[in-house]
Design an enzyme around this catalytic site. Structure first.
Site, short mmCIF file in Angstrom:
data_model
loop_
_atom_site.label_atom_id
_atom_site.label_comp_id
_atom_site.label_asym_id
_atom_site.label_seq_id
_atom_site.Cartn_x
_atom_site.Cartn_y
_atom_site.Cartn_z
N GLY A 145 4.98 -6.10 5.79
CA GLY A 145 4.71 -7.10 6.83
C GLY A 145 3.22 -7.22 7.11
O GLY A 145 2.69 -8.32 7.29
N ALA A 156 9.93 -0.02 4.48
CA ALA A 156 9.88 0.95 3.39
C ALA A 156 8.67 1.89 3.44
O ALA A 156 8.55 2.80 2.64
CB ALA A 156 9.88 0.20 2.06
N LYS A 192 0.85 -1.21 0.00
CA LYS A 192 0.00 0.00 0.00
C LYS A 192 0.87 1.24 0.00
O LYS A 192 2.02 1.23 0.46
CB LYS A 192 -0.96 0.03 1.19
N ASP A 198 -1.94 -1.21 10.25
CA ASP A 198 -2.23 -1.25 8.81
C ASP A 198 -2.90 -2.56 8.38
O ASP A 198 -3.34 -2.67 7.23
CB ASP A 198 -0.92 -1.12 8.01
N THR A 230 0.68 -6.61 5.07
CA THR A 230 -0.09 -7.23 3.99
C THR A 230 0.14 -8.75 3.98
O THR A 230 -0.77 -9.52 3.67
CB THR A 230 0.21 -6.57 2.62
N ALA A 279 3.79 -1.18 4.03
CA ALA A 279 2.99 -2.18 4.75
C ALA A 279 3.29 -3.61 4.33
O ALA A 279 2.41 -4.46 4.34
CB ALA A 279 1.50 -1.88 4.62
O1 C5P Z 1 0.50 -0.66 14.81
P1 C5P Z 1 1.92 -0.86 14.43
O2 C5P Z 1 2.63 -1.85 15.32
O3 C5P Z 1 2.11 -1.18 12.98
O4 C5P Z 1 2.63 0.53 14.65
C1 C5P Z 1 4.03 0.66 14.69
C2 C5P Z 1 4.38 1.87 15.51
O5 C5P Z 1 3.97 3.07 14.86
C3 C5P Z 1 3.67 1.91 16.86
O6 C5P Z 1 4.45 1.29 17.83
C4 C5P Z 1 3.53 3.39 17.14
O7 C5P Z 1 4.73 3.87 17.70
C5 C5P Z 1 3.43 4.00 15.76
N1 C5P Z 1 2.03 4.33 15.38
C6 C5P Z 1 1.41 5.41 15.96
N2 C5P Z 1 0.13 5.73 15.60
C7 C5P Z 1 -0.54 4.98 14.67
C8 C5P Z 1 0.09 3.87 14.07
C9 C5P Z 1 1.38 3.57 14.46
O8 C5P Z 1 2.00 6.12 16.80
N3 C5P Z 1 -1.78 5.32 14.35
#
Ligand code: C5P
Length: 284
Positions: free
Chosen positions: A102, A97, A11, A136, A104, A100
């Site tokens: 991982g 990169a 994405k 994501d 997807t 997304a």
């Molecule tokens: O949800 P995910 O583990 O993919 O997010 C990775 C990091 O990105 C989170 O640990 C957080 O620090 C940050 N993040 C955030 N706000 C979001 C999505 C991600 O702060 N809406």
């Protein structure tokens, strides 16, 4: 059915705005996500016992740190599946990169296990499980184009007949999403997207309007750290892109072109300077 192959598209974020900081530490987002035809292929095979992950790439973990592994483990637990599964990830999407990659793969495993074991799982349950793996992942399960709010899990599908022609460039370094968000400061943002204007132009399939309205507030962090991102944007625009933007937390940059031919021509020139250049379009 004993085996299944599932496509896992990357994405890009056509807009990304941070509208607040949440009490759980995450950021409140308003972002338009869009799948592109750069895909990993996920091969699933029923196995006797355990979750075994393998890949053609040595850049991803093969244990429980892999989001696809986590997706399988959660599906097996929630739906009381006693067998095992072999997951082969044929990786094409660059790692770390902002695409997304991982997430997807995890989404494809959720969709694939649902089909392979004929679970007929409830869509809300699937989306909740997806959100527990990463912000994501719900979008990657939904697919297409969508406005994502909240942490990224509140999704509004966006219909359109637009098929974007793009050149995607991944510079030779990776960025950690968590670190980019940690360094984010709304006061340092120069351009915020006007999501209302974007949605209008998107609905009207107005390619010029769409490209005028792409913007990503996380550029303020990633470009400050890596000027090369701004340079790539500039080069893509010089080569005829209607506009160019960093995707997600970066460092990938995409340029949107008026048609496929112009994208291909620009892509050939960018390939002289960068190792990872992809001429892509919307995933339809
Ligand atoms: O949800 P995910 O583990 O993919 O997010 C990775 C990091 O990105 C989170 O640990 C957080 O620090 C940050 N993040 C955030 N706000 C979001 C999505 C991600 O702060 N809406």
């Amino acid at each position: 059915m004993r085996e299944l192959v599932v496509e896992a598209p990357a994405k890009i974020n056509l807009t990304l705005d941070v509208v607040g900081k949440r009490t759980d530490g995450y950021h409140e987002l308003e972002t338009v996500m869009h799948q592109i035809n750069l895909v990993d292929t996920i091969h699933l095979k029923k196995d006797l016992k355990g979750i075994n992950v393998n890949s053609n790439s040595n850049l991803i973990p093969l244990d429980e740190n892999n989001l696809a592994y986590q997706a399988a483990a959660k599906m097996f637990k929630n739906y009381h599946i006693k067998e095992g599964i072999y997951i082969f990830i044929e990786k094409r999407i660059p790692v770390g990169a902002g695409l997304a990659g991982g997430s997807t793969d995890a989404a494809a495993v959720i969709i694939g296990i649902n089909k392979l074991y004929e679970l007929k799982a409830d869509q809300n349950d699937i989306m909740q499980l997806a959100a527990s793996i990463g912000s994501d992942v719900p979008f990657c399960v939904l697919g297409g184009t969508a406005m994502a709010r909240g942490r990224g899990e509140i999704l509004q599908p966006l219909a359109s007949t637009l098929n974007l022609s793009m050149v995607l460039v991944k510079p030779d370094f990776q960025l950690s999403t968590a670190e980019v968000y940690r360094a984010f400061n709304l006061n340092k943002v120069e351009t915020r997207p006007d999501n209302t204007a974007f949605l209008d132009t998107w609905k009207n399939c107005d390619i010029i309007g769409v490209t005028k309205n792409i913007a990503n507030v996380l550029e303020s962090v990633s470009i400050r750290k890596h000027g090369e991102i701004a340079l790539i944007k500039q080069k893509l625009i010089q080569l005829g892109a209607l506009n160019a933007l960093m995707s997600g937390s970066g460092p990938s940059v995409f340029g949107i072109f008026i048609d496929k031919r112009s994208a291909q021509q620009a892509g050939e020139i960018m390939k002289k300077d960068y190792n990872e250049v992809y001429v892509v379009s919307s995933y339809i």
